[in-house]
Design a protein around this motif. Structure first.
Motif, PDB file in Angstrom:
ATOM      1  N   TRP A 250      89.956  64.417  46.840  1.00  0.00           N
ATOM      2  CA  TRP A 250      88.769  65.165  47.285  1.00  0.00           C
ATOM      3  C   TRP A 250      87.792  65.228  46.123  1.00  0.00           C
ATOM      4  O   TRP A 250      88.193  65.293  44.964  1.00  0.00           O
ATOM      5  N   ILE A 251      86.489  65.210  46.436  1.00  0.00           N
ATOM      6  CA  ILE A 251      85.427  65.297  45.430  1.00  0.00           C
ATOM      7  C   ILE A 251      84.411  66.330  45.902  1.00  0.00           C
ATOM      8  O   ILE A 251      84.039  66.353  47.083  1.00  0.00           O
ATOM      9  N   GLY A 252      83.952  67.163  44.976  1.00  0.00           N
ATOM     10  CA  GLY A 252      82.911  68.136  45.308  1.00  0.00           C
ATOM     11  C   GLY A 252      82.046  68.448  44.109  1.00  0.00           C
ATOM     12  O   GLY A 252      82.456  68.306  42.962  1.00  0.00           O
ATOM     13  N   ILE A 253      80.821  68.856  44.396  1.00  0.00           N
ATOM     14  CA  ILE A 253      79.899  69.275  43.332  1.00  0.00           C
ATOM     15  C   ILE A 253      79.442  70.702  43.616  1.00  0.00           C
ATOM     16  O   ILE A 253      79.411  71.150  44.756  1.00  0.00           O
ATOM     17  N   ARG A 254      79.104  71.403  42.529  1.00  0.00           N
ATOM     18  CA  ARG A 254      78.597  72.774  42.607  1.00  0.00           C
ATOM     19  C   ARG A 254      77.122  72.741  42.243  1.00  0.00           C
ATOM     20  O   ARG A 254      76.776  72.699  41.065  1.00  0.00           O
TER      21      ARG A 254
ATOM     22  N   VAL B  23      83.578  67.870  33.817  1.00  0.00           N
ATOM     23  CA  VAL B  23      84.287  67.578  35.078  1.00  0.00           C
ATOM     24  C   VAL B  23      85.502  68.501  35.136  1.00  0.00           C
ATOM     25  O   VAL B  23      86.210  68.671  34.137  1.00  0.00           O
ATOM     26  N   THR B  24      85.751  69.082  36.307  1.00  0.00           N
ATOM     27  CA  THR B  24      86.939  69.917  36.486  1.00  0.00           C
ATOM     28  C   THR B  24      87.845  69.254  37.517  1.00  0.00           C
ATOM     29  O   THR B  24      87.375  68.708  38.515  1.00  0.00           O
ATOM     30  N   LEU B  25      89.140  69.275  37.233  1.00  0.00           N
ATOM     31  CA  LEU B  25      90.116  68.637  38.116  1.00  0.00           C
ATOM     32  C   LEU B  25      91.229  69.624  38.438  1.00  0.00           C
ATOM     33  O   LEU B  25      91.588  70.456  37.603  1.00  0.00           O
TER      34      LEU B  25
ATOM     35  N   LEU C 193      87.992  76.396  45.752  1.00  0.00           N
ATOM     36  CA  LEU C 193      88.541  76.491  44.394  1.00  0.00           C
ATOM     37  C   LEU C 193      87.517  76.145  43.318  1.00  0.00           C
ATOM     38  O   LEU C 193      87.775  76.336  42.129  1.00  0.00           O
ATOM     39  N   ARG C 194      86.357  75.594  43.733  1.00  0.00           N
ATOM     40  CA  ARG C 194      85.240  75.329  42.816  1.00  0.00           C
ATOM     41  C   ARG C 194      85.580  74.308  41.729  1.00  0.00           C
ATOM     42  O   ARG C 194      85.021  74.331  40.642  1.00  0.00           O
ATOM     43  N   ARG C 195      86.501  73.388  42.007  1.00  0.00           N
ATOM     44  CA  ARG C 195      86.810  72.301  41.080  1.00  0.00           C
ATOM     45  C   ARG C 195      86.161  71.037  41.633  1.00  0.00           C
ATOM     46  O   ARG C 195      86.007  70.878  42.827  1.00  0.00           O
TER      47      ARG C 195
ATOM     48  N   GLY D  26      93.962  73.978  37.029  1.00  0.00           N
ATOM     49  CA  GLY D  26      93.611  72.602  36.705  1.00  0.00           C
ATOM     50  C   GLY D  26      93.160  72.427  35.270  1.00  0.00           C
ATOM     51  O   GLY D  26      93.497  73.214  34.390  1.00  0.00           O
ATOM     52  N   ILE D  27      92.373  71.371  35.049  1.00  0.00           N
ATOM     53  CA  ILE D  27      91.925  71.022  33.695  1.00  0.00           C
ATOM     54  C   ILE D  27      90.429  70.748  33.675  1.00  0.00           C
ATOM     55  O   ILE D  27      89.804  70.531  34.711  1.00  0.00           O
TER      56      ILE D  27
END
Length: 167
Positions: free
Chosen positions: A22-26, A61-63, A86-88, A141-142
């Motif tokens: 999954w990929i998302g942007i804020r 980048v957050t994973l 989760l905003r990652r 996550g990281i």
């Protein structure tokens, strides 16, 4: 083989490859995440993400690990959890993200470097409900910085490249 050498060998042996799920942007701090099929990773982060433009940021980048989503859901007494809550930026399966500490890794056409843990923020209470912050503790996550820009798509492989310790 001395214990220290054995541990170093074990830590640096990461044969598994992961997969982008999954990929998302804020777009902004409070705006809902936007799910994407593909994202462009620039030297400063992900196109369209609120952290893009801060080239020196450790949090470009957050994973988060796909395998942790059911754990977070269970801590909240839910059947499932929406990754967008989760905003990652990127959900990855099949590889232990913590094993990437002090390492660079390839994701699709980009190369990233592990920078640290991604601790939950106070927004988890709003996004997930009461107890959301604590449900995320240890499962946040990281964070990573961009070493080589490229494109990342759902289904792309995530694999260990090299150690960064001492660089």
């Amino acid at each position: 083989m001395p214990v220290n050498s054995l541990m170093k060998t074990l830590i640096n042996t990461l044969p598994q490859a992961g997969r982008v799920e999954w990929i998302g942007i804020r777009p902004s701090r409070t705006e809902a995440m936007k799910s994407l099929q593909t994202v462009v990773v620039n030297a400063a982060g992900l196109d369209g993400d609120r952290f893009r433009g801060s080239a020196k940021s450790r949090r470009q980048v957050t994973l988060i690990q796909f395998e942790h989503l059911p754990v977070i859901a269970a801590c909240l007494h839910r059947e499932s959890i929406n990754p967008a809550d989760l905003r990652r930026n990127i959900v990855v399966s099949g590889i232990n993200l913590l094993a990437l500490k002090n390492k660079t890794f390839q994701m699709g056409g980009s190369v990233l470097a592990y920078k640290g843990l991604c601790h939950p923020c106070s927004q988890m209470e709003q996004r997930l409900g009461e107890g959301g912050y604590n449900a995320m503790r240890g499962h946040g996550g990281i964070t990573a910085s961009v070493i080589q820009p490229g494109t990342v798509s759902i289904g792309d492989e995530v694999s260990y490249l090299a150690d960064t310790e001492g660089q």
